[in-house]
Design a protein around this motif. Structure first.
Motif, short mmCIF file in Angstrom:
data_model
loop_
_atom_site.label_atom_id
_atom_site.label_comp_id
_atom_site.label_asym_id
_atom_site.label_seq_id
_atom_site.Cartn_x
_atom_site.Cartn_y
_atom_site.Cartn_z
N LEU A 17 0.83 -1.20 -0.08
CA LEU A 17 0.06 -0.14 -0.03
C LEU A 17 0.73 1.49 -0.01
O LEU A 17 0.60 2.11 -0.81
CB LEU A 17 -1.00 0.18 1.36
CG LEU A 17 -1.81 1.27 1.30
CD1 LEU A 17 -2.70 1.44 -0.04
CD2 LEU A 17 -2.66 1.13 2.56
N ALA A 18 1.98 1.19 0.80
CA ALA A 18 2.78 2.32 0.90
C ALA A 18 3.48 2.53 -0.57
O ALA A 18 3.52 3.99 -1.03
CB ALA A 18 3.92 2.17 1.80
N ARG A 19 3.66 1.64 -1.20
CA ARG A 19 4.48 1.94 -2.63
C ARG A 19 3.42 2.17 -3.59
O ARG A 19 3.70 2.84 -4.51
CB ARG A 19 5.05 0.61 -3.27
CG ARG A 19 6.27 0.18 -2.47
CD ARG A 19 7.28 -0.97 -3.01
NE ARG A 19 6.35 -2.14 -3.17
CZ ARG A 19 6.58 -3.12 -2.08
NH1 ARG A 19 7.42 -2.76 -1.10
NH2 ARG A 19 5.94 -4.04 -1.99
N GLU A 20 1.96 1.77 -3.43
CA GLU A 20 0.90 1.99 -4.43
C GLU A 20 0.59 3.66 -4.01
O GLU A 20 0.55 4.26 -5.17
CB GLU A 20 -0.26 1.26 -4.11
CG GLU A 20 -1.37 1.41 -5.06
CD GLU A 20 -2.57 0.45 -4.58
OE1 GLU A 20 -3.63 0.97 -4.50
OE2 GLU A 20 -2.53 -0.59 -3.93
N LEU A 21 0.62 4.01 -2.93
CA LEU A 21 0.38 5.37 -2.73
C LEU A 21 1.27 6.27 -3.03
O LEU A 21 1.03 7.38 -3.73
CB LEU A 21 -0.04 5.94 -1.21
CG LEU A 21 -1.33 4.97 -0.78
CD1 LEU A 21 -1.52 5.32 0.67
CD2 LEU A 21 -2.51 5.44 -1.46
N TYR A 22 2.58 5.90 -2.91
CA TYR A 22 3.74 6.65 -3.70
C TYR A 22 3.93 6.85 -4.96
O TYR A 22 4.12 7.83 -5.57
CB TYR A 22 5.14 6.05 -2.98
CG TYR A 22 6.25 7.02 -3.43
CD1 TYR A 22 6.47 8.40 -2.87
CD2 TYR A 22 7.30 6.42 -4.24
CE1 TYR A 22 7.77 8.81 -3.19
CE2 TYR A 22 8.44 7.02 -4.64
CZ TYR A 22 8.53 8.16 -4.12
OH TYR A 22 9.45 8.92 -4.62
N ALA A 23 3.30 5.77 -5.63
CA ALA A 23 3.25 5.78 -6.95
C ALA A 23 2.22 6.80 -7.64
O ALA A 23 2.36 7.63 -8.54
CB ALA A 23 3.27 4.48 -7.85
N ALA A 24 1.12 6.75 -6.67
CA ALA A 24 -0.04 7.84 -6.93
C ALA A 24 0.35 9.25 -7.02
O ALA A 24 0.15 10.09 -7.67
CB ALA A 24 -1.43 7.23 -6.11
N LEU A 25 1.31 9.39 -5.77
CA LEU A 25 1.59 10.82 -5.57
C LEU A 25 2.56 11.12 -6.63
O LEU A 25 2.46 12.26 -7.09
CB LEU A 25 2.40 10.65 -4.18
CG LEU A 25 2.95 11.99 -3.82
CD1 LEU A 25 1.92 13.10 -3.55
CD2 LEU A 25 3.74 11.96 -2.57
N ARG A 26 3.41 10.49 -7.14
CA ARG A 26 4.40 10.85 -8.07
C ARG A 26 3.59 11.04 -9.44
O ARG A 26 4.35 11.76 -10.33
CB ARG A 26 5.53 9.64 -8.58
CG ARG A 26 6.51 9.69 -7.32
CD ARG A 26 7.65 8.62 -7.52
NE ARG A 26 8.24 8.77 -8.68
CZ ARG A 26 9.05 9.68 -8.83
NH1 ARG A 26 9.67 10.49 -8.10
NH2 ARG A 26 9.66 9.85 -10.20
N ALA A 27 2.36 10.39 -9.65
CA ALA A 27 1.53 10.41 -10.80
C ALA A 27 1.05 12.00 -10.95
O ALA A 27 0.61 12.26 -12.11
CB ALA A 27 0.85 9.31 -11.19
N VAL A 28 0.77 12.54 -9.80
CA VAL A 28 -0.01 13.70 -9.79
C VAL A 28 0.95 15.03 -10.41
O VAL A 28 1.85 15.12 -10.00
CB VAL A 28 -0.57 14.18 -8.25
CG1 VAL A 28 -1.10 15.37 -8.22
CG2 VAL A 28 -1.34 13.02 -7.72
N GLU A 29 0.39 15.69 -11.39
CA GLU A 29 0.87 16.69 -11.84
C GLU A 29 0.12 18.09 -11.05
O GLU A 29 -0.84 18.40 -11.30
CB GLU A 29 0.57 16.93 -13.40
CG GLU A 29 1.25 15.88 -14.06
CD GLU A 29 1.23 15.94 -15.36
OE1 GLU A 29 0.94 16.93 -15.98
OE2 GLU A 29 1.36 14.95 -16.22
N PHE A 30 0.98 18.71 -10.61
CA PHE A 30 0.66 19.84 -9.57
C PHE A 30 0.95 21.04 -10.60
O PHE A 30 2.10 21.27 -11.26
CB PHE A 30 1.43 19.97 -8.44
CG PHE A 30 0.94 19.08 -7.18
CD1 PHE A 30 -0.26 19.73 -6.60
CD2 PHE A 30 1.29 18.00 -7.24
CE1 PHE A 30 -0.83 18.42 -5.34
CE2 PHE A 30 0.85 16.99 -6.09
CZ PHE A 30 -0.07 17.21 -5.38
N TYR A 31 0.21 22.19 -10.34
CA TYR A 31 0.35 23.57 -11.21
C TYR A 31 1.06 24.31 -10.25
O TYR A 31 0.91 24.54 -9.05
CB TYR A 31 -0.87 24.18 -11.37
CG TYR A 31 -0.66 25.49 -12.02
CD1 TYR A 31 -0.14 25.67 -13.37
CD2 TYR A 31 -1.06 26.71 -11.46
CE1 TYR A 31 0.15 26.71 -13.91
CE2 TYR A 31 -0.89 27.99 -12.16
CZ TYR A 31 -0.20 28.19 -13.26
OH TYR A 31 0.07 29.21 -14.00
#
Length: 130
Positions: A104-118
């Motif tokens: 779960l930690a790796r899954e959430l980290y991957a989701a965080l890295r995929a987010v593009e912030f302005y």
């Protein structure tokens, strides 16, 4: 279905959102100077990544005069994939679950890295900014 507006207006007490990125990964100098922390939530879990500033528990009444606490020198180090907490069963975020829930930690980290912030370039601070 409930909308974020219903939550704000008080028509419901349940948010329709169960997953969100709260702060981006600190990849620029300004964020790095301020801890470079990042946060991703998939309710009820919260992942923190980076150097988390003001990490401590001062007591019921702040400042707790029984123990001196310099909140600006107390850090939690959460290298990738981060520190994982269950905010429902552990609202004080004292027990890191990343070692017991590594997938779960790796899954959430991957989701965080995929987010593009302005993150607009607003230029240098003005001379009066100090």
């Amino acid at each position: 279905p409930d909308t974020p507006g219903d939550l704000i207006a008080g028509h419901t007490s349940v948010s329709p959102r169960t997953e969100w990125a709260q702060t981006p990964l600190g990849e620029n100098a300004t964020r790095a100077e301020h801890g470079g922390d990042a946060c991703y939530v998939r309710y009820p879990h919260k992942l923190l990544v980076g150097r988390i500033a003001q990490n401590g528990w001062p007591g019921q009444i702040h400042p707790n005069l029984t123990v001196a606490w310099d909140s600006f020198s107390d850090y939690l180090e959460c290298p990738p994939p981060g520190c994982l907490f269950d905010v429902v069963s552990d609202p004080s975020e004292r027990f890191d679950l990343a070692a017991t829930m590594p997938d779960l930690a790796r899954e959430l980290y991957a989701a965080l890295r995929a987010v593009e912030f302005y993150d607009p370039d607003r230029g240098a601070p003005g001379p009066r900014a100090g």
